[in-house]
Design an enzyme around this catalytic site. Sequence first.
Site, PDB file in Angstrom:
ATOM      1  N   GLY A   1       0.784  -0.574   0.087  1.00 22.23           N
ATOM      2  CA  GLY A   1      -0.179  -0.106  -0.636  1.00 22.23           C
ATOM      3  C   GLY A   1       1.099   0.883   0.393  1.00 22.23           C
ATOM      4  N   GLU A   2       0.962   1.897   0.541  1.00 24.12           N
ATOM      5  CA  GLU A   2       0.969   3.586   0.472  1.00 24.12           C
ATOM      6  C   GLU A   2       1.099   4.124  -0.344  1.00 24.12           C
ATOM      7  OE1 GLU A   2       4.690   3.558   2.388  1.00 24.12           O
ATOM      8  OE2 GLU A   2       4.792   2.148   3.891  1.00 24.12           O
ATOM      9  N   GLY A   3       0.732   3.484  -1.835  1.00 20.33           N
ATOM     10  CA  GLY A   3       0.443   4.306  -2.989  1.00 20.33           C
ATOM     11  C   GLY A   3       2.120   3.296  -3.788  1.00 20.33           C
TER      12      GLY A   3
END
Lengths: 353, 353
Positions: free
Chosen positions: A316-318
């Site tokens: 995640g987190e981008g």
Amino acid sequence: MTMMTYDTPIDAINTDIAADLQHVINNKTKPLGALGTLETIALQVGQIQNTLTPLLNRPAMLVFAGDHGIVEEGVSPYPQAVTAQMVMNFLAGGAAINVFARQHNMALRVIDSGVNAEFQAAEQLTHAKIARGTNNFLHGTAMTLAQCEQALTAGVEIVYQELDAGSNVIGFGEMGIGNTSSASCLMSILCDIAIGDCVGRGTGLDDAGVQHKVAILEKALEYHQLDNSNPIEVLAALGGFEIAMMVGAMIGAAQRKCVLLIDGFIATSALLVAAKIQPTILQYCIFSHCSDEAGHRLMLNHLHVKPLLNLGLRLGEGTGAVLAYPLVQSAVNFLNEMASFAEAGVSEQLNAS
Amino acid sequence: MTMMTYDTPIDAINTDIAADLQHVINNKTKPLGALGTLETIALQVGQIQNTLTPLLNRPAMLVFAGDHGIVEEGVSPYPQAVTAQMVMNFLAGGAAINVFARQHNMALRVIDSGVNAEFQAAEQLTHAKIARGTNNFLHGTAMTLAQCEQALTAGVEIVYQELDAGSNVIGFGEMGIGNTSSASCLMSILCDIAIGDCVGRGTGLDDAGVQHKVAILEKALEYHQLDNSNPIEVLAALGGFEIAMMVGAMIGAAQRKCVLLIDGFIATSALLVAAKIQPTILQYCIFSHCSDEAGHRLMLNHLHVKPLLNLGLRLGEGTGAVLAYPLVQSAVNFLNEMASFAEAGVSEQLNAS
């Protein structure tokens, strides 16, 4: 002055320019179609920007963070405090998203959409907290409809600030312990897929943990009795503040004709909601990767889209969006910089001349 | 002074450091294994460089060009002149490889290994022509054993120049109308796969063209009656000058403990030869992508390796290697730059504490 909101319509991309773009692509010094997916991306970005010479300006990553009441039910192997700790890590520059955003010179903004902690002012942080975490959606809605509307509106405003600063390509990421539970429920209802197929290991559950998570989420869905006819009601019941704000931001970016870089499982769940509200948004999306979270591939199949990367990421987190960004840049660069057969004096195919 | 040649042994990478590297990776602020393939790459590069803090210096692409006598048999839809024309395009900066190498700040060197044309001196061009194209291998060997040795030795010398200039990561690409025919034959013998499964559309053959190509290559293999016991004999009989020189360069790069970025179908066919001569070379290789040329996936399966990208590329030139390079850089960057749980004050998994 008209106020843009999440229901301000997204225009369709300009397909009239597609034939001219394809002509330019086909006349570059390479066999027809030889740049594969990069050609598809070049065609898409050209249509989004309505030009044969698209440019990517000030690429930016928005990372929305929020906490989740459902973690009370033991659905994550990490404590809730990690959401706030990771926000601090983002602001200190030590997380994976920081490393990759620095590498690719992408602006990074962290949005507190609803973390269960208070943060001091920081240059990269936007305070947009709706509440200190959602309610546990096992026995009620995660948020009120008013909170959901507030989050959607904040998302539109936040992305507009990036666009006003010059960005025309935005990546969407998130942080929130427990948010795979929300994403799995949104997916189950919006894609009409049994919850058991929507649940994965998240940040690292073992088999027993996955079984427990499925049982909890089955009970929650049983309680809510929702169908996919009202996506905002579904979002309010089962979503997270960071997911709802991301939905607004995605819609806002498409309203302003940005390229949207969609990250993994959570970001794609937000897009499912956004696409249910405004299906045209899909024309603006590049799907950066297929994550290792089991449900993500099914989501991408449901949307009939092909991700750029398959690297077994599940962070995640981008991070997937940032890692895929240079490929999007390459697509734009070949369109602008490669010589044509005529310019380079290279012979075309024998049977094409 | 000892002369390094292609049979100077390649040392095994230092697996003793693997446990320490894995410990560093596992303590970064992310769930265990959440960076997927990037973690595998970080582990590999750390072992190649025998350090917990690897660095990639002066990344360089070597593009080997050569012509092929077999094109007389109508195995390519492009005329032979395109090889020389594309070399001129490389030197003028207008090809896909130029665009992507500029984007990622990679040095680019074009090697005339055996093009059927004469080139004037140019800064990015190395003159290493063995002859103006190989012989048609349908009725004899593509090159003599002496020419093959000469090409291998030149490859070692050429890559050493890049390493002496400071590079420790080298990508390998090629240009040569007709070279998928050589690559298919090398693959068929070295992987023991029927030629029909080794032949694809190359730069754009139609169905009839593919059938004709298979028939020609079947006849050639029938004529030569080779097995995989002597890779250099196979290379001389069926290879190209650019392929043979690439074999030497790959071995030379591994002798000096570089990271090798392997491109597509042709570059992987060169690696098949190199790995038959010195199997240890595989420890130094990163497989950048799986191309759309049908046989490439089978080659990668034969080597039991997983490519980084799957973008349907079928251009060659080293484009896949350049496009994958930022992912290798990301792997090294997260290892060097991400905070650990302790550094960032982030809690670990509940069941791991």
